[in-house]
Design a protein around this motif. Sequence first.
Motif, short mmCIF file in Angstrom:
data_model
loop_
_atom_site.label_atom_id
_atom_site.label_comp_id
_atom_site.label_asym_id
_atom_site.label_seq_id
_atom_site.Cartn_x
_atom_site.Cartn_y
_atom_site.Cartn_z
N UNK B 159 0.83 -1.21 0.00
CA UNK B 159 0.00 0.00 0.00
C UNK B 159 0.86 1.26 0.00
N UNK B 160 1.90 1.25 0.81
CA UNK B 160 2.79 2.41 0.87
C UNK B 160 3.39 2.70 -0.49
N UNK B 161 3.90 1.64 -1.13
CA UNK B 161 4.59 1.82 -2.42
C UNK B 161 3.61 2.31 -3.50
N UNK B 162 2.43 1.70 -3.54
CA UNK B 162 1.44 2.07 -4.56
C UNK B 162 1.04 3.53 -4.41
N UNK B 163 0.85 3.95 -3.16
CA UNK B 163 0.46 5.34 -2.92
C UNK B 163 1.62 6.29 -3.20
N UNK B 164 2.81 5.88 -2.82
CA UNK B 164 4.02 6.70 -3.01
C UNK B 164 4.25 7.00 -4.49
N UNK B 165 4.07 5.97 -5.31
CA UNK B 165 4.31 6.13 -6.76
C UNK B 165 3.02 6.39 -7.53
N UNK B 166 1.90 6.58 -6.83
CA UNK B 166 0.59 6.88 -7.45
C UNK B 166 0.22 5.89 -8.54
N UNK B 167 0.31 4.62 -8.21
CA UNK B 167 0.10 3.57 -9.22
C UNK B 167 -1.37 3.15 -9.28
N UNK B 168 -1.83 2.75 -10.47
CA UNK B 168 -3.25 2.43 -10.65
C UNK B 168 -3.63 1.03 -10.17
N UNK B 169 -3.80 0.89 -8.86
CA UNK B 169 -4.19 -0.39 -8.27
C UNK B 169 -5.45 -0.20 -7.44
N UNK B 170 -6.39 -1.10 -7.57
CA UNK B 170 -7.50 -1.18 -6.61
C UNK B 170 -7.23 -2.39 -5.72
N UNK B 171 -7.01 -2.13 -4.44
CA UNK B 171 -6.85 -3.21 -3.48
C UNK B 171 -8.24 -3.56 -2.97
N UNK B 172 -8.71 -4.73 -3.33
CA UNK B 172 -10.06 -5.15 -2.95
C UNK B 172 -9.96 -6.18 -1.82
N UNK B 173 -10.43 -5.75 -0.64
CA UNK B 173 -10.39 -6.65 0.51
C UNK B 173 -11.75 -7.28 0.69
N UNK B 174 -11.81 -8.59 0.57
CA UNK B 174 -13.04 -9.32 0.85
C UNK B 174 -13.04 -9.61 2.35
N UNK B 175 -13.80 -8.83 3.08
CA UNK B 175 -13.86 -9.04 4.52
C UNK B 175 -14.99 -10.01 4.83
N UNK B 176 -14.62 -11.30 4.95
CA UNK B 176 -15.64 -12.30 5.28
C UNK B 176 -15.63 -12.62 6.78
N UNK B 177 -14.97 -11.75 7.52
CA UNK B 177 -15.00 -11.76 9.00
C UNK B 177 -14.12 -12.82 9.65
N UNK B 178 -13.44 -13.61 8.85
CA UNK B 178 -12.60 -14.65 9.45
C UNK B 178 -11.29 -14.79 8.67
#
Lengths: 327, 348
Positions: B159-178
Amino acid sequence: MAEITYREALKRALREELAHDPDVVVWGEDIVAYGGGGAYGVTAGLSKEFPGRIRDTPIAEEAIVGVGIGAAMGGCRPVVELMTINFALVAWDQIVNHAAKQHHMFNGKIKVPMVMRSPAGFGRTAATHSQNFDAWLSSIPGLKVVEPATPYDAKGLLKSAIRDDDPVFFIEHLQLYGTRGEVPDEEYFIPLGVSERKREGKHLTVVTWGRMLVETMKAAKTLSDEGVELDVIDLRTLRPMDLSLAIESVKKTNHAIVVEEGWRSIGLGAEIVASLQEQAFNYLDAPIARVAGLEVPMPYAKNLERATLPFADDVVMAVRAMLANKY
Amino acid sequence: MGMDMNKDELIALYRQMLLIRIFEDKSAEMYAKAKIGGFLHLYNGQEAIAVGALSALRPDDDLVTHYRDHGYALARGLNANAVMAELFGREGGTTGGRGGSMHLADVDKHFWGGYAIVGGHLPLAVGLAYANVHHKTDRIVMCVMGDGSTNIGTFHAALNWAQLWKLPVIFLVENNMYAMGTAINVHSAVIEIYKKASAHDMYAERVDGKDVLAVHEVVCRLAERARGGEGPALLEAVTYRYRGHSMADSDVQRSKSEIAEQKMRDPIPTFAENVLLKRNLLTQADMDRIQKEIEAEVEAAVQFADASPEPALNTLYENIYAHPVANMQSGGSLIGPATLYSGNGKHG
C-alpha cells in the motif's frame, strides 16, 4: 585494455543495459542520492544519465523484490538491489515462493526477467551483516544464481543476467568491489551456467567462486614457488552449476579441494564434492577436501572475524596436507 | 444503482453468480469423491464481489487474486471446463495441472493468477501497475485479498509503495469476517478494514459485498479514478463465506445460527428478487431454465475434467526456466528425465 574496479565494471554493465533497453529499470534502497549512489557506490551517477529509471525505494525488501517481480511479469526488466544479502531474508517469500515459482507453476505463461543484485561478505559488521546465502539460494529450482569473482566476469555476467528471461540472484562481494582487473571497452557477454579455468596446473584441482577465487589465486602463487601447480576452476554460476571443467580437471590432477566462504555443513562444497565423486571417483587419489568458513555466527572482534573466515593461508595448508604423502 | 446496465448485462451478473455457486457446490462434491486433492477454498456466499467488481473493469485490466480464486476465474471468463480440469490436476486445466485450485490463471485474459501465500501477491500487483504506467497504457490492476491478509507486512509495504508512486491499483479486501477460523475481532485491531488505508494516505471505501450492483458501482468509480491517474484505492467489501476456510476445515468455530443468519440475505436470490423479478427482466420460469443450463454446463465441466489426461511425466522438467542453459540438472543426479521417460519411477 584498461584496469577498472569490480564496482565500476558493474556500473558499466548497468549503464550499457539501461541504454540498450528502455524496459530496464534499477530500484533499491538509497541508490540515487545517498553517498552519491548506493551504499557501495555501484549506481553512482546513473540517475542523472537515466532520469526516472533509477529510483530509491522504501526500506521494505519484500516489496523491492515483489514489486520487481510484478514489473517483470508486466514486461519490464527490473534490476533490484538488496543493500546486503542479509536483507534478502526479509524478501525470502518473494524470492522462493514467487520469483522462482512463477514460470513453472503457471505452466510457462508467466516470465520473471528480473535480477536481484546483492553483496555478500563481511567487514567488521557482526553476525547479522556478514553472511553469504549462496548455498540456500542455489538449492531452489527456478532461480539462477551467479557469483562473479573478477571485474571482467562481473560485467559480462551482469549483462547476460539482465537479458535473461529468468529471475537471477546476482551475488556480489563487499571485499571485491575495490579489486581491479582488465575490462575491454567493447561490449561482451559471459553466458550464465559456464565455469572457467582461471589457472592451469597439473597437481591439484581447486573448485571455487567469488572472493575465494582471489584467495585461491594468492595461494596458487605461494604453492607455485614450492613446485605445486594448482588447476583453478571458477564456477561463476552456482545454479545451474557447470561442473564439466571441474570433472575434467580432477581426471587430470587426481586431487581436489573445494574452497568456499560460507558455512561448511550442507554448504555448496558438500554438493560439489558429492557430484565430483559420483563422476570421477576412480580418478581420485585422495578424499576430496573442503576449505570453508567456521560454523559460528560472525563475531565483531577483528581477530575473531579473521579466524572465522577462510583466506589464502587456509588454502595453502589444505593443499600441503593433501599432497604431503606424495611430495 | 445498476441503472446504467441493460437487461442483458444484469442477467449476465445473475448467470455468473449462479455459475460460481453451482460450480463450487460441484467442486465440493468432487473433493468428497477424491477427484480433487489438497486444499479447496470455496467461494460460496461471496459471489457478488467477484462478479460485481469484474463487471466494472475492462477485460484487459490486470487481475491478481488470493487463493480463493474460482469465482474470479469464472467471472473473468475462463472456461469452466479448464477450471474444473485444473482442480482435477489434468493436462486440460488452466495451467496444465501445475497450479491446482489456488493458482488458476489465464494471462491472455489478464488474469495473472491466484496466489496462496497470504499477502504475497500484493507487491506483484503493484509491480504490474508500474509496468502499465511504464508502458504508457491506461490499464489498471485489481488486487484481491481477504481480511486476514491486512495484518501482514506485505500489505503495508504494498500500500505504501502504490500510494508513493501513485500507481493504478485497486486493493479489494473481501472481509468475510474470518482469517481462516480466527474472527476479525481476534485477528485485527482495526475491524473496519478500510480504515487501514488511511495509514498510507490512501483513498478507501467500504461496500456491502452481498450487493452485486453496489460493488459494481463503487468499482466503476474507483477504476475511473485510478485510470485517470489519481492513484490507488482500497475497497473493503463486507461479506460472509458459507463454508469453512477450506474443505479440510470442520468449521466448528462458527456457530450454526450465525451461518444461518448470514444465509438469510444471500446475494443471489436477493439480486434475483430485488432486481430481476421486480423489474420484470426475468420470470421464475426463465430462472429455472437458467439454473438447468448452468447445471448442465458444470456437469459438462466435470465430464471434460474426467476425460482430460493426466500431465505426461516427460513434461515434468518443462518450464522450470524460461531460458534453459546447459547443465541445467546438476551432474550425477540419479533422478533425471531419462529415468522418468522409462516409466520406472524415480530411481532408474
